[in-house]
Design an enzyme around this catalytic site. Sequence first.
Site, PDB file in Angstrom:
ATOM      1  N   ASP A 170       1.512   0.911   0.252  1.00 10.00           N
ATOM      2  CA  ASP A 170       1.603   2.257   0.817  1.00 10.00           C
ATOM      3  C   ASP A 170       3.025   2.800   0.650  1.00 10.00           C
ATOM      4  O   ASP A 170       3.971   2.272   1.222  1.00 10.00           O
ATOM      5  CB  ASP A 170       1.228   2.205   2.303  1.00 10.00           C
ATOM      6  CG  ASP A 170       1.019   3.579   2.923  1.00 10.00           C
ATOM      7  OD1 ASP A 170       1.674   4.539   2.479  1.00 10.00           O
ATOM      8  OD2 ASP A 170       0.206   3.682   3.856  1.00 10.00           O
ATOM      9  N   HIS A 201      -1.381   4.513  -0.176  1.00  6.31           N
ATOM     10  CA  HIS A 201      -1.740   5.511   0.814  1.00  6.31           C
ATOM     11  C   HIS A 201      -2.841   6.424   0.264  1.00  6.31           C
ATOM     12  O   HIS A 201      -2.807   6.823  -0.886  1.00  6.31           O
ATOM     13  CB  HIS A 201      -0.488   6.350   1.137  1.00  6.31           C
ATOM     14  CG  HIS A 201      -0.573   7.146   2.367  1.00  6.31           C
ATOM     15  ND1 HIS A 201      -0.272   6.635   3.615  1.00  6.31           N
ATOM     16  CD2 HIS A 201      -0.910   8.438   2.563  1.00  6.31           C
ATOM     17  CE1 HIS A 201      -0.423   7.578   4.519  1.00  6.31           C
ATOM     18  NE2 HIS A 201      -0.804   8.687   3.917  1.00  6.31           N
TER      19      HIS A 201
END
Length: 232
Positions: A170, A201
Amino acid sequence: MATNTEIPTLDGEGRIPAYVATPEGTARGAIIVQQEIFGVEAGIRRKTDEWAAKGYLAVAPDTFWRQQPGIELSPYVEAEMQAALDHMGRHDFDLGMRDIEAVIHWIRREKGIAKVGFVGFCMGGKIAYMTATRTDIDASVGYYGVMIDQMLGEKHAIARPLMLHIPTADHFVAPEAQKAMHDGLDDHPKVTLHDYEGLDHGFAAEIGSRRDEAGAGLADARTEAFFATHIG
């Protein structure tokens, strides 16, 4: 059936716009679907519709309604991405939690549904954590929540089940933040953390190139089973 609805704020002085999808027959429970920073756009509406198709009353409130109601922005357009980040930067999260409480009360009192779950994405993942620590929601799920590592001091208040989906690559949540989440929450009896190796993400976004089909399918299956257990 999906409709646009307005839900009274706790003080009765405002009305929160919300996209509401109603299941056929008696609802097995309710799910609040919390947007990313891009508004209640097509992907969030699709997720809301899918929960209704599974038998839940599904409600997607407009988080930024006090700033600019009805925004629909894209993460793939730089100017829109910046506008979305600006909206998040100006958002009053404490006041926003009162709006979440208002939605929970509306579902229980006006719709007569006792069990309410919450699922949020990105900024909504942070709000999922806050909902678990600050409200009496029955169960919460956060996907790639941001800044949760900065709120671990609230973990003692988590009294109902919480599940967090954490992509290890992420780019908004650094490895150090992910480690802090695990160090702080792995031993919490009400919290379940799932890592998704190499995913970034937005991997469960409904629309666009951020989506990873296998990862999204696994996370969504876990979420569905989680709500089946804790909501109905």
